[in-house]
Design a protein around this motif. Sequence first.
Motif, PDB file in Angstrom:
ATOM      1  N   GLY A  33       0.790  -1.230   0.000  1.00  0.00           N
ATOM      2  CA  GLY A  33       0.000   0.000   0.000  1.00  0.00           C
ATOM      3  C   GLY A  33       0.815   1.270   0.000  1.00  0.00           C
ATOM      4  N   ALA A  34       2.116   1.162   0.253  1.00  0.00           N
ATOM      5  CA  ALA A  34       3.032   2.301   0.216  1.00  0.00           C
ATOM      6  C   ALA A  34       4.358   1.798  -0.335  1.00  0.00           C
ATOM      7  CB  ALA A  34       3.218   2.902   1.602  1.00  0.00           C
ATOM      8  N   SER A  35       5.058   2.651  -1.051  1.00  0.00           N
ATOM      9  CA  SER A  35       6.259   2.224  -1.757  1.00  0.00           C
ATOM     10  C   SER A  35       7.512   2.406  -0.910  1.00  0.00           C
ATOM     11  CB  SER A  35       6.395   3.023  -3.059  1.00  0.00           C
ATOM     12  OG  SER A  35       7.538   2.631  -3.770  1.00  0.00           O
ATOM     13  N   TRP A  36       8.051   1.286  -0.412  1.00  0.00           N
ATOM     14  CA  TRP A  36       9.329   1.256   0.313  1.00  0.00           C
ATOM     15  C   TRP A  36       9.396   2.345   1.381  1.00  0.00           C
ATOM     16  CZ3 TRP A  36      12.165  -2.976  -0.328  1.00  0.00           C
ATOM     17  CH2 TRP A  36      11.984  -3.726  -1.504  1.00  0.00           C
ATOM     18  N   ASP A  37       8.354   2.412   2.190  1.00  0.00           N
ATOM     19  CA  ASP A  37       8.234   3.460   3.200  1.00  0.00           C
ATOM     20  C   ASP A  37       8.471   2.876   4.592  1.00  0.00           C
ATOM     21  OD1 ASP A  37       7.675   5.615   4.761  1.00  0.00           O
ATOM     22  OD2 ASP A  37       5.567   5.778   4.203  1.00  0.00           O
ATOM     23  N   PRO A  38       9.672   3.067   5.175  1.00  0.00           N
ATOM     24  CA  PRO A  38       9.946   2.501   6.498  1.00  0.00           C
ATOM     25  C   PRO A  38       9.186   3.183   7.625  1.00  0.00           C
ATOM     26  CG  PRO A  38      11.755   3.900   5.818  1.00  0.00           C
ATOM     27  CD  PRO A  38      10.819   3.823   4.640  1.00  0.00           C
ATOM     28  N   ALA A  39       8.637   4.370   7.350  1.00  0.00           N
ATOM     29  CA  ALA A  39       7.935   5.124   8.392  1.00  0.00           C
ATOM     30  C   ALA A  39       6.443   4.836   8.441  1.00  0.00           C
ATOM     31  CB  ALA A  39       8.160   6.627   8.174  1.00  0.00           C
ATOM     32  N   ASN A  40       5.951   3.986   7.552  1.00  0.00           N
ATOM     33  CA  ASN A  40       4.513   3.725   7.476  1.00  0.00           C
ATOM     34  C   ASN A  40       4.080   2.814   8.631  1.00  0.00           C
ATOM     35  OD1 ASN A  40       1.870   3.051   6.844  1.00  0.00           O
ATOM     36  ND2 ASN A  40       2.276   2.848   4.661  1.00  0.00           N
ATOM     37  N   THR A  41       3.424   3.394   9.621  1.00  0.00           N
ATOM     38  CA  THR A  41       3.027   2.631  10.808  1.00  0.00           C
ATOM     39  C   THR A  41       1.948   1.601  10.504  1.00  0.00           C
ATOM     40  OG1 THR A  41       1.436   4.376  11.412  1.00  0.00           O
ATOM     41  CG2 THR A  41       3.653   4.506  12.376  1.00  0.00           C
ATOM     42  N   GLU A  42       1.240   1.745   9.369  1.00  0.00           N
ATOM     43  CA  GLU A  42       0.236   0.746   9.009  1.00  0.00           C
ATOM     44  C   GLU A  42       0.868  -0.604   8.687  1.00  0.00           C
ATOM     45  OE1 GLU A  42      -2.253   2.169   5.913  1.00  0.00           O
ATOM     46  OE2 GLU A  42      -3.092   3.806   7.107  1.00  0.00           O
ATOM     47  N   ASN A  43       2.182  -0.615   8.450  1.00  0.00           N
ATOM     48  CA  ASN A  43       2.882  -1.856   8.155  1.00  0.00           C
ATOM     49  C   ASN A  43       3.790  -2.307   9.301  1.00  0.00           C
ATOM     50  OD1 ASN A  43       1.695  -2.153   5.619  1.00  0.00           O
ATOM     51  ND2 ASN A  43       3.192  -0.775   4.676  1.00  0.00           N
ATOM     52  N   ASP A  44       3.546  -1.738  10.504  1.00  0.00           N
ATOM     53  CA  ASP A  44       4.252  -2.219  11.686  1.00  0.00           C
ATOM     54  C   ASP A  44       3.811  -3.647  11.990  1.00  0.00           C
ATOM     55  OD1 ASP A  44       5.495   0.199  11.925  1.00  0.00           O
ATOM     56  OD2 ASP A  44       4.375   0.869  13.682  1.00  0.00           O
ATOM     57  N   MET A  45       4.767  -4.460  12.421  1.00  0.00           N
ATOM     58  CA  MET A  45       4.481  -5.845  12.763  1.00  0.00           C
ATOM     59  C   MET A  45       4.075  -5.945  14.241  1.00  0.00           C
ATOM     60  SD  MET A  45       7.613  -7.727  10.695  1.00  0.00           S
ATOM     61  CE  MET A  45       6.666  -9.179  10.213  1.00  0.00           C
ATOM     62  N   THR A  46       3.331  -6.980  14.590  1.00  0.00           N
ATOM     63  CA  THR A  46       2.926  -7.203  15.967  1.00  0.00           C
ATOM     64  C   THR A  46       3.675  -8.398  16.538  1.00  0.00           C
ATOM     65  OG1 THR A  46       1.072  -8.568  15.230  1.00  0.00           O
ATOM     66  CG2 THR A  46       0.643  -6.229  15.599  1.00  0.00           C
ATOM     67  N   ALA A  47       3.940  -8.345  17.853  1.00  0.00           N
ATOM     68  CA  ALA A  47       4.669  -9.417  18.515  1.00  0.00           C
ATOM     69  C   ALA A  47       3.799 -10.666  18.615  1.00  0.00           C
ATOM     70  CB  ALA A  47       5.109  -8.970  19.901  1.00  0.00           C
ATOM     71  N   ALA A  48       4.408 -11.812  18.309  1.00  0.00           N
ATOM     72  CA  ALA A  48       3.691 -13.080  18.368  1.00  0.00           C
ATOM     73  C   ALA A  48       4.296 -14.018  19.403  1.00  0.00           C
ATOM     74  CB  ALA A  48       3.695 -13.744  16.993  1.00  0.00           C
ATOM     75  N   GLY A  49       5.201 -13.508  20.254  1.00  0.00           N
ATOM     76  CA  GLY A  49       5.855 -14.319  21.277  1.00  0.00           C
ATOM     77  C   GLY A  49       7.166 -14.883  20.805  1.00  0.00           C
ATOM     78  N   ASP A  50       8.064 -15.145  21.761  1.00  0.00           N
ATOM     79  CA  ASP A  50       9.379 -15.731  21.466  1.00  0.00           C
ATOM     80  C   ASP A  50      10.169 -14.905  20.456  1.00  0.00           C
ATOM     81  OD1 ASP A  50       8.888 -17.879  23.192  1.00  0.00           O
ATOM     82  OD2 ASP A  50       7.909 -19.031  21.606  1.00  0.00           O
ATOM     83  N   ASN A  51      10.009 -13.580  20.518  1.00  0.00           N
ATOM     84  CA  ASN A  51      10.723 -12.658  19.632  1.00  0.00           C
ATOM     85  C   ASN A  51      10.356 -12.852  18.165  1.00  0.00           C
ATOM     86  OD1 ASN A  51      12.184 -10.404  20.267  1.00  0.00           O
ATOM     87  ND2 ASN A  51      14.187 -11.383  20.171  1.00  0.00           N
ATOM     88  N   LEU A  52       9.155 -13.340  17.920  1.00  0.00           N
ATOM     89  CA  LEU A  52       8.613 -13.471  16.569  1.00  0.00           C
ATOM     90  C   LEU A  52       7.620 -12.348  16.315  1.00  0.00           C
ATOM     91  CD1 LEU A  52       7.929 -17.329  16.492  1.00  0.00           C
ATOM     92  CD2 LEU A  52       9.921 -16.107  15.605  1.00  0.00           C
TER      93      LEU A  52
END
Length: 379
Positions: A33-52
């Motif tokens: 949805g955004a081109s190579w944008d490291p600041a896009n918070t919509e593409n932040d990952m969520t923690a799934a446990g065990d540092n995943l």
Amino acid sequence: MKKIFTLIVMLAATLGMQAQDTWTVAGEKSILGASWDPANTENDMTAAGDNLFQLVKTGVMVTANESGYGFKVVKNHSWDENYPADNALLPIAEDGEYTIYFSFNADTKEVGARAQKTGDYVAPVVGEQTWTVAGAEAIFGSSWDTGNTENDMTSADGINFSLTKEGVVLEAGVSYGFKIVADHSWDEAYPADNYNLTVNENGTYTVTITFNKDTKEVDAKAVKTGDAIIADKIWTIAGVEELMGSAWNNADTNNDMTNMGDGTFQLVKYNVAMEAEKNYEFKVLANHSWDENYGENGVPGGENVKISVETAGNYDVTFVWNPESKELYATADPSDPAGITAAKNSNLANMILYNLQGQRVNASFRGIVIKNGHKVFVK
């Protein structure tokens, strides 16, 4: 006293939790949805446990791409630390609507993605494309900025587009790169390799860039309109974190080089822990910008220069750069195991000395200096 200590421990634990790293997926607009944008918070990952960590994108309309759509995982919304070294690729077998699952292991730095088709492809309604020039700040006012509308091109016939920039100060022999991008995104950009504009003499120029949207032909012309004085440049080494203390950080002033007064610039990094037979990569760049950078054989934007050692240990690494010949190299000497040696001022009068930041100092300096690769205490 015990209560105060407990409070400090609890506060430290709280701050540690607050300082948890953020991992974000940045890549092609088609899948994110955004081109190579490291600041896009919509593409932040969520923690799934065990540092995943994971990110799920639903309702993504993409066309088939067997070569794969590119992406990376970046740390704390910055390109300073990103994985993998080369882009990860997500191949798509057929057009369709997809749910895409991204995964990342913060311990092993393993990146993954899979796509599950959930429906048929519905083509978006496409209007007239906007063509923008993104490239060197010296010409375009911002560095490789696809979103700068001041660099949008204009057209009289909807096929041939142009952009003219006046009062541009250019330096002879420097390559000023740029690309033409569609709709302010890197997803469609021409030419495949950067177009590089050079001039034969320093001066003020009018630069005209043309683009044919049908043939994708790009051209540029620079007409000198006056003289110009080129300011002295700051030269900085950027490279891998193990070598430089920060990962490919063009803004790190700790890695600025010192003008030696003989046409060369130098930087010394002391007590660097290096593994045997491992390549440590770096480049040199001007004025804290990637717009002008040099790699192997002095090629503008060329391959990274590499340094390695045969035996693991701690080394003092000296970087040398000649802006005239474009020669860039580094040497590694074992760090002085004896540490600091005392010396009298009279012995230092005619020697080249550096402080612990690798900056050149004169014989009147008091404290710890570097002399011939060794730490010396000046009384």
